[in-house]
Structures are given as structure tokens and as C-alpha cells.
Motif scaffolding. Structure first.
Motif, PDB file in Angstrom:
ATOM      1  N   ALA A  29       1.115  -1.356  -0.129  1.00 47.27           N
ATOM      2  CA  ALA A  29       0.173   0.227   0.626  1.00 47.27           C
ATOM      3  C   ALA A  29       1.025   1.216   0.297  1.00 47.27           C
ATOM      4  N   TRP A  30       2.007   1.319   0.763  1.00 46.13           N
ATOM      5  CA  TRP A  30       2.846   2.022   0.848  1.00 46.13           C
ATOM      6  C   TRP A  30       3.565   3.131  -0.620  1.00 46.13           C
ATOM      7  N   PHE A  31       3.948   1.579  -1.438  1.00 47.71           N
ATOM      8  CA  PHE A  31       4.064   2.382  -2.558  1.00 47.71           C
ATOM      9  C   PHE A  31       2.941   2.689  -4.084  1.00 47.71           C
ATOM     10  N   ALA A  32       1.653   2.375  -3.524  1.00 49.06           N
ATOM     11  CA  ALA A  32       0.901   2.262  -4.396  1.00 49.06           C
ATOM     12  C   ALA A  32       0.522   3.598  -4.329  1.00 49.06           C
ATOM     13  N   ILE A  33       0.148   4.360  -2.880  1.00 48.84           N
ATOM     14  CA  ILE A  33      -0.034   5.319  -2.547  1.00 48.84           C
ATOM     15  C   ILE A  33       1.071   7.174  -2.662  1.00 48.84           C
ATOM     16  N   VAL A  34       2.028   6.456  -2.279  1.00 50.78           N
ATOM     17  CA  VAL A  34       3.671   7.320  -2.805  1.00 50.78           C
ATOM     18  C   VAL A  34       2.959   7.525  -4.715  1.00 50.78           C
ATOM     19  N   PHE A  35       3.187   6.458  -5.287  1.00 52.41           N
ATOM     20  CA  PHE A  35       3.071   6.657  -6.679  1.00 52.41           C
ATOM     21  C   PHE A  35       2.112   7.252  -7.123  1.00 52.41           C
ATOM     22  N   THR A  36       0.737   6.998  -6.903  1.00 51.49           N
ATOM     23  CA  THR A  36      -0.197   7.317  -6.936  1.00 51.49           C
ATOM     24  C   THR A  36      -1.503   8.160  -6.252  1.00 51.49           C
ATOM     25  N   GLY A  37      -0.757   8.289  -5.074  1.00 49.08           N
ATOM     26  CA  GLY A  37      -1.688   9.359  -4.149  1.00 49.08           C
ATOM     27  C   GLY A  37      -2.994   8.672  -3.997  1.00 49.08           C
ATOM     28  N   ASN A  38      -3.419   7.111  -4.011  1.00 50.91           N
ATOM     29  CA  ASN A  38      -4.150   6.566  -3.941  1.00 50.91           C
ATOM     30  C   ASN A  38      -4.099   5.331  -3.061  1.00 50.91           C
ATOM     31  N   HIS A  39      -4.861   4.970  -1.514  1.00 55.40           N
ATOM     32  CA  HIS A  39      -4.446   3.692  -0.850  1.00 55.40           C
ATOM     33  C   HIS A  39      -5.932   2.425  -1.451  1.00 55.40           C
ATOM     34  N   PRO A  40      -4.976   1.243  -2.212  1.00 54.11           N
ATOM     35  CA  PRO A  40      -5.932  -0.091  -2.251  1.00 54.11           C
ATOM     36  C   PRO A  40      -7.018   0.065  -1.684  1.00 54.11           C
ATOM     37  N   ALA A  41      -8.321   0.047  -2.317  1.00 55.18           N
ATOM     38  CA  ALA A  41      -9.650  -0.673  -0.849  1.00 55.18           C
ATOM     39  C   ALA A  41      -9.708  -1.696  -0.417  1.00 55.18           C
ATOM     40  N   GLY A  42      -8.543  -2.630  -1.507  1.00 54.98           N
ATOM     41  CA  GLY A  42      -8.940  -4.244  -0.765  1.00 54.98           C
ATOM     42  C   GLY A  42      -7.847  -4.197   0.676  1.00 54.98           C
ATOM     43  N   LEU A  43      -6.537  -3.466   0.063  1.00 52.73           N
ATOM     44  CA  LEU A  43      -5.090  -3.288   0.870  1.00 52.73           C
ATOM     45  C   LEU A  43      -5.706  -2.565   2.477  1.00 52.73           C
ATOM     46  N   TRP A  44      -6.313  -1.320   2.650  1.00 55.50           N
ATOM     47  CA  TRP A  44      -6.872  -0.625   3.084  1.00 55.50           C
ATOM     48  C   TRP A  44      -7.928  -1.775   4.461  1.00 55.50           C
TER      49      TRP A  44
END
Length: 168
Positions: A29-44
Motif C-alpha cells: 500500500a505504501w508503494f501504491a500511495i506514494v506513486f498514485t496517491g490512492n490506497h487500494p481499498a482491498g489493502l486498506w
């Protein structure tokens, strides 16, 4: 982080396999947020599920609740309420998250030793009187709330920096 408990109800080395999974999920999720600004819902949701279960287990283990906690999301008197994020996340704050958490971890590490002693004393009081002394209960509840707020912050479930506070 909201709290609910009928009786006023940190990631650690005791987190086990589910804690390890939560750490891996948080890294992805850290990589997803840093690169896209969004937290994938399933990971959250996976991390939130872990933290809710952890709060229940710790509440039971540290004598704050007598009922054995359920597996899964069944109702339990000690519950953690986490609203799912609806807006893009702050990439810089997420990027620096572990660094920003260090002061919290230092203070909580010191207070955790006190918490262990408080729990041992409370156990003796409960054994002898059948009651959890109110001041000890309040401290333990505050520690559970504080550690859970820090865990939610580190697991990327919340962006607000946790206060240095025992408030529940």
C-alpha cells in the motif's frame, strides 16, 4: 480512530502471522500511495481487519475484557472504528511515515514497561477483590487507545499524526 466499549473500553513482536501479513500489505500500500496517491481499498480493508482483531485480542489479554474475543468481525465490546479514506492520500506524509512514527515508538516503548507492571498489579487486585482498580483500568485503556492510534498511523489507515495522549 473512534472507540466503543460497553465498559469504557503497537504493532509489536507478538503480532504473529496476521501481523506479518499486515506489514506486507502495508508495504504494498505504501508503494501504491506514494506513486498514485490512492490506497487500494482491498489493502486498506485487510489492514483494518487486522488492527480491529488486534485491539480485541489485546483488550482481552490485558484484562480489559473478560469475554474471549471472536475471530472475524463479530460484535465485541472493545471495538475500533476506522472510517475508510475517501480522498487522495498525502504522498509526502506517507513517504515519511516510518520516520515520523519514531518519536511515538520511543515514548510507547518506555510506557509499555509501565503498562506491563500496571497489568500485573491489576491482575492481583482482580484476583483479591474481583475489581479492576479504576485508575489502573483508565491507564490501560489509554495505552490501548494510544498504541492503536499509532498502529493505525503506521499501517497507513490514518493520516492524522497521533497525539501523545492517553485519551480514549
Amino acid at each position: 480512530v473512534g472507540w466503543h466499549s460497553e465498559h469504557g473500553a503497537g504493532l509489536s513482536s507478538s503480532a504473529g502471522v496476521l501481523g506479518a501479513v499486515a506489514c506486507v500489505v502495508t508495504l504494498i500500500a505504501w508503494f501504491a500511495i506514494v506513486f498514485t496517491g490512492n490506497h487500494p481499498a482491498g489493502l486498506w480493508r485487510r489492514s483494518a481487519f487486522y488492527l480491529r482483531g488486534r485491539v480485541r485480542a489485546v483488550a482481552y489479554r490485558l484484562l480489559l475484557r473478560d469475554e474471549y474475543p471472536p475471530v472475524g468481525d463479530d460484535s465485541y465490546p472493545a471495538e475500533l472504528t476506522l472510517p475508510e479514506p475517501t480522498e487522495p492520500r498525502d504522498r509526502v506524509k506517507v513517504f515519511l511515515r516510518l520516520l515520523l512514527a519514531i518519536p511515538q515508538w520511543i515514548v510507547l516503548a518506555l510506557l509499555s514497561a509501565v503498562w506491563a507492571v500496571v497489568t500485573a498489579i491489576a491482575w492481583l487486585f482482580i484476583l483479591l477483590t474481583g475489581r479492576y482498580p479504576e485508575v489502573l483500568y483508565g491507564f490501560s485503556m489509554g495505552m490501548l487507545a494510544w498504541t492503536s492510534r499509532v498502529d493505525a498511523y503506521v499501517l497507513l489507515l490514518r493520516d492524522e499524526y497521533p497525539p501523545f495522549s492517553l485519551r480514549t
